[in-house]
Design a protein around this motif. Structure first.
Motif, short mmCIF file in Angstrom:
data_model
loop_
_atom_site.label_atom_id
_atom_site.label_comp_id
_atom_site.label_asym_id
_atom_site.label_seq_id
_atom_site.Cartn_x
_atom_site.Cartn_y
_atom_site.Cartn_z
N ASP A 12 -8.57 9.20 1.82
CA ASP A 12 -7.85 7.97 2.10
C ASP A 12 -7.06 7.55 0.86
O ASP A 12 -7.17 8.17 -0.19
N GLU A 13 -6.30 6.48 1.02
CA GLU A 13 -5.42 6.03 -0.08
C GLU A 13 -6.20 5.68 -1.34
O GLU A 13 -5.70 5.87 -2.45
N TRP B 167 0.00 6.75 -7.52
CA TRP B 167 0.61 6.47 -6.22
C TRP B 167 0.42 5.01 -5.82
O TRP B 167 1.32 4.38 -5.27
N ARG B 168 -0.74 4.47 -6.11
CA ARG B 168 -0.97 3.05 -5.81
C ARG B 168 -0.12 2.17 -6.72
O ARG B 168 0.44 1.17 -6.29
N THR C 111 0.85 -1.19 0.00
CA THR C 111 0.00 0.00 0.00
C THR C 111 0.89 1.24 0.00
O THR C 111 2.09 1.17 0.28
N VAL C 112 0.28 2.37 -0.27
CA VAL C 112 1.02 3.64 -0.28
C VAL C 112 1.63 3.88 1.10
O VAL C 112 2.81 4.24 1.21
N SER C 113 0.86 3.67 2.15
CA SER C 113 1.38 3.93 3.50
C SER C 113 2.49 2.97 3.89
O SER C 113 3.39 3.33 4.65
N LEU D 59 -1.90 12.73 1.22
CA LEU D 59 -3.36 12.83 1.23
C LEU D 59 -3.81 14.28 1.28
O LEU D 59 -4.73 14.69 0.56
N THR E 136 2.39 9.70 4.06
CA THR E 136 1.08 9.41 3.45
C THR E 136 0.07 10.47 3.85
O THR E 136 -0.72 10.93 3.02
N LEU F 230 -6.42 8.57 -3.72
CA LEU F 230 -5.21 9.12 -4.32
C LEU F 230 -5.20 8.83 -5.81
O LEU F 230 -5.78 7.84 -6.26
#
Length: 127
Positions: free
Chosen positions: A32-33, A40-41, A11-13, A25, A21, A36
């Protein structure tokens, strides 16, 4: 198995860390992700060794969409580090060595500097 876990999409985080992150954001005005931009993903799930080509592909795709693919920069490992590290600051927005500057506005730290005095004088004269 550790090898399987290492190859699993991240995941991005997981890639950027919690603090970065949160910053991303806020910059993308996302809750949330999932909100995005897909880039980014894609970058997060690409993993090491594919992150550079993922960024290169995104830049080329954007260039092609604007009929400017020939103007797309070559993505270097150092540039990938700046993107992934969110190193988006610098006094000279044309110098990638100082970081990536996605905004035209460059913020200066005017505390304890002659620049601060000069900036305040200009602001006072304008008002």
């Amino acid at each position: 198995d550790r090898a399987q876990l290492a190859k699993a999409p991240k995941t991005v985080s997981e890639v950027l860390g919690a603090e970065a992150t949160r910053t991303l954001l806020a910059l993308c005005q996302a809750e949330d992700e999932a909100e995005l931009p897909s880039f980014w993903r894609d970058l997060a799930s690409a993993g090491l060794k594919r992150d550079r080509s993922t960024l290169q592909e995104a830049v080329l795709a954007r260039g092609r969409a604007q009929n400017m693919a020939e103007a797309a920069p070559i993505i270097t490992p150092d540039l990938v580090k700046k993107v992934v590290g969110l190193h988006w600051a610098g006094l000279n927005m044309d110098d990638l060595a100082e970081g990536i500057q996605p905004f035209v506005l460059v913020l200066h730290d005017y505390t304890n500097s002659d620049l601060g005095v000069e900036a305040q004088q200009r602001a006072d004269a304008y008002d």
